[in-house]
Design a protein around this motif. Sequence first.
Motif, PDB file in Angstrom:
ATOM      1  N   GLY A 162       0.790  -1.228   0.000  1.00 38.26           N
ATOM      2  CA  GLY A 162       0.000   0.000   0.000  1.00 38.26           C
ATOM      3  C   GLY A 162       0.821   1.277   0.000  1.00 38.26           C
ATOM      4  N   ARG A 163       2.140   1.174   0.040  1.00 40.25           N
ATOM      5  CA  ARG A 163       2.985   2.369   0.016  1.00 40.25           C
ATOM      6  C   ARG A 163       2.700   3.136  -1.271  1.00 40.25           C
ATOM      7  N   THR A 164       2.519   4.429  -1.158  1.00 39.49           N
ATOM      8  CA  THR A 164       2.220   5.236  -2.338  1.00 39.49           C
ATOM      9  C   THR A 164       3.465   5.449  -3.190  1.00 39.49           C
ATOM     10  N   ARG A 165       3.241   5.765  -4.430  1.00 33.19           N
ATOM     11  CA  ARG A 165       4.356   6.034  -5.342  1.00 33.19           C
ATOM     12  C   ARG A 165       5.126   7.269  -4.877  1.00 33.19           C
ATOM     13  N   ALA A 166       4.410   8.299  -4.419  1.00 30.79           N
ATOM     14  CA  ALA A 166       5.082   9.514  -3.946  1.00 30.79           C
ATOM     15  C   ALA A 166       5.994   9.208  -2.764  1.00 30.79           C
ATOM     16  N   LEU A 167       5.507   8.405  -1.841  1.00 28.56           N
ATOM     17  CA  LEU A 167       6.315   8.038  -0.679  1.00 28.56           C
ATOM     18  C   LEU A 167       7.516   7.193  -1.099  1.00 28.56           C
ATOM     19  N   GLN A 168       7.306   6.258  -2.020  1.00 26.86           N
ATOM     20  CA  GLN A 168       8.413   5.426  -2.495  1.00 26.86           C
ATOM     21  C   GLN A 168       9.455   6.273  -3.215  1.00 26.86           C
ATOM     22  N   ASP A 169       9.032   7.186  -4.059  1.00 28.06           N
ATOM     23  CA  ASP A 169       9.984   8.047  -4.755  1.00 28.06           C
ATOM     24  C   ASP A 169      10.780   8.889  -3.765  1.00 28.06           C
ATOM     25  N   ALA A 170      10.122   9.398  -2.725  1.00 36.10           N
ATOM     26  CA  ALA A 170      10.829  10.179  -1.706  1.00 36.10           C
ATOM     27  C   ALA A 170      11.855   9.314  -0.975  1.00 36.10           C
ATOM     28  N   ALA A 171      11.498   8.066  -0.685  1.00 33.02           N
ATOM     29  CA  ALA A 171      12.430   7.151  -0.029  1.00 33.02           C
ATOM     30  C   ALA A 171      13.629   6.869  -0.931  1.00 33.02           C
ATOM     31  N   ILE A 172      13.380   6.656  -2.199  1.00 29.38           N
ATOM     32  CA  ILE A 172      14.468   6.419  -3.155  1.00 29.38           C
ATOM     33  C   ILE A 172      15.395   7.639  -3.198  1.00 29.38           C
ATOM     34  N   ASP A 173      14.793   8.826  -3.282  1.00 28.40           N
ATOM     35  CA  ASP A 173      15.592  10.052  -3.378  1.00 28.40           C
ATOM     36  C   ASP A 173      16.449  10.298  -2.141  1.00 28.40           C
ATOM     37  N   ALA A 174      16.006   9.823  -0.988  1.00 34.29           N
ATOM     38  CA  ALA A 174      16.727  10.063   0.269  1.00 34.29           C
ATOM     39  C   ALA A 174      17.657   8.909   0.648  1.00 34.29           C
ATOM     40  N   SER A 175      17.854   7.957  -0.252  1.00 36.02           N
ATOM     41  CA  SER A 175      18.613   6.747   0.064  1.00 36.02           C
ATOM     42  C   SER A 175      19.674   6.467  -0.989  1.00 36.02           C
ATOM     43  N   THR A 176      20.525   5.512  -0.672  1.00 37.73           N
ATOM     44  CA  THR A 176      21.435   4.939  -1.655  1.00 37.73           C
ATOM     45  C   THR A 176      20.740   3.687  -2.178  1.00 37.73           C
ATOM     46  N   ASN A 177      20.642   3.554  -3.485  1.00 36.83           N
ATOM     47  CA  ASN A 177      19.841   2.505  -4.104  1.00 36.83           C
ATOM     48  C   ASN A 177      20.713   1.542  -4.898  1.00 36.83           C
ATOM     49  N   PHE A 178      20.272   0.280  -4.916  1.00 37.53           N
ATOM     50  CA  PHE A 178      21.023  -0.774  -5.571  1.00 37.53           C
ATOM     51  C   PHE A 178      20.058  -1.650  -6.356  1.00 37.53           C
ATOM     52  N   GLY A 179      20.529  -2.162  -7.475  1.00 40.50           N
ATOM     53  CA  GLY A 179      19.683  -3.043  -8.256  1.00 40.50           C
ATOM     54  C   GLY A 179      20.472  -4.111  -8.972  1.00 40.50           C
ATOM     55  N   MET A 180      19.779  -5.176  -9.266  1.00 34.08           N
ATOM     56  CA  MET A 180      20.297  -6.224 -10.147  1.00 34.08           C
ATOM     57  C   MET A 180      19.440  -6.176 -11.403  1.00 34.08           C
ATOM     58  N   PHE A 181      20.096  -6.353 -12.548  1.00 27.12           N
ATOM     59  CA  PHE A 181      19.432  -6.215 -13.835  1.00 27.12           C
ATOM     60  C   PHE A 181      19.750  -7.398 -14.724  1.00 27.12           C
ATOM     61  N   ASP A 182      18.752  -7.836 -15.481  1.00 29.15           N
ATOM     62  CA  ASP A 182      18.954  -8.885 -16.466  1.00 29.15           C
ATOM     63  C   ASP A 182      19.881  -8.311 -17.541  1.00 29.15           C
ATOM     64  N   SER A 183      21.007  -8.958 -17.769  1.00 29.04           N
ATOM     65  CA  SER A 183      21.993  -8.434 -18.717  1.00 29.04           C
ATOM     66  C   SER A 183      21.467  -8.394 -20.143  1.00 29.04           C
ATOM     67  N   ALA A 184      20.633  -9.339 -20.513  1.00 29.09           N
ATOM     68  CA  ALA A 184      20.130  -9.397 -21.884  1.00 29.09           C
ATOM     69  C   ALA A 184      19.058  -8.332 -22.144  1.00 29.09           C
ATOM     70  N   SER A 185      18.080  -8.237 -21.254  1.00 30.44           N
ATOM     71  CA  SER A 185      16.954  -7.333 -21.495  1.00 30.44           C
ATOM     72  C   SER A 185      17.121  -5.969 -20.828  1.00 30.44           C
ATOM     73  N   GLY A 186      17.973  -5.890 -19.812  1.00 29.55           N
ATOM     74  CA  GLY A 186      18.121  -4.652 -19.057  1.00 29.55           C
ATOM     75  C   GLY A 186      17.079  -4.480 -17.974  1.00 29.55           C
ATOM     76  N   ARG A 187      16.147  -5.417 -17.876  1.00 33.06           N
ATOM     77  CA  ARG A 187      15.055  -5.339 -16.906  1.00 33.06           C
ATOM     78  C   ARG A 187      15.582  -5.488 -15.479  1.00 33.06           C
ATOM     79  N   GLN A 188      15.099  -4.643 -14.579  1.00 35.37           N
ATOM     80  CA  GLN A 188      15.492  -4.756 -13.182  1.00 35.37           C
ATOM     81  C   GLN A 188      14.832  -5.990 -12.578  1.00 35.37           C
ATOM     82  N   VAL A 189      15.627  -6.772 -11.825  1.00 30.75           N
ATOM     83  CA  VAL A 189      15.122  -8.010 -11.243  1.00 30.75           C
ATOM     84  C   VAL A 189      15.253  -8.050  -9.720  1.00 30.75           C
ATOM     85  N   ALA A 190      15.914  -7.041  -9.139  1.00 29.60           N
ATOM     86  CA  ALA A 190      16.038  -6.982  -7.681  1.00 29.60           C
ATOM     87  C   ALA A 190      16.375  -5.553  -7.266  1.00 29.60           C
ATOM     88  N   TYR A 191      16.089  -5.271  -6.004  1.00 30.17           N
ATOM     89  CA  TYR A 191      16.287  -3.911  -5.493  1.00 30.17           C
ATOM     90  C   TYR A 191      16.634  -3.961  -4.011  1.00 30.17           C
TER      91      TYR A 191
END
Length: 144
Positions: free
Chosen positions: A33-62
């Motif tokens: 139920g976390r809102t998109r606005a709240l999630q974006d604010a959390a992302i902006d105030a944090s250090t973020n990490f992701g794993m991405f599918d090398s072939a498609s570029g799609r994010q697969v973890a965060y």
Amino acid sequence: MTNAPYRFSARAGDMDREQIHAWLSLEAYWAKGRTRALQDAAIDASTNFGMFDSASGRQVAYARVVTDSVTFAWLCDVFVDPKVRGHGVGVALMENVCALLDDLHLKRVLLSTGDAHGLYEKFGFKPLAQPEKWMARTAAIPET
């Protein structure tokens, strides 16, 4: 690593904010139920990490970390797409995140988990030695 099925990134611009919000707000027990606005604010105030599918570029973890980069960090919002669980993606994400945190020489890195204790134990996380010393202040803050 070339030709690896997944690649790691700590670049904020690489994060797929829409996908991250969908995962967390719809599937993560701690963020439903976390809102998109709240999630974006959390992302902006944090250090973020992701794993991405090398072939498609799609994010697969965060994962994200809230830290002063000197003494303390809070690892949170760790999520692996159910489609790739069991393929080492969570381990690779944690290896990379922990390596970057290790470089900071922090005194303490905390997390809270309801289910992935085995994964985090591989990276040195343990139950609090003196939980009676820890306290939390929670507030009923309306999400926007």
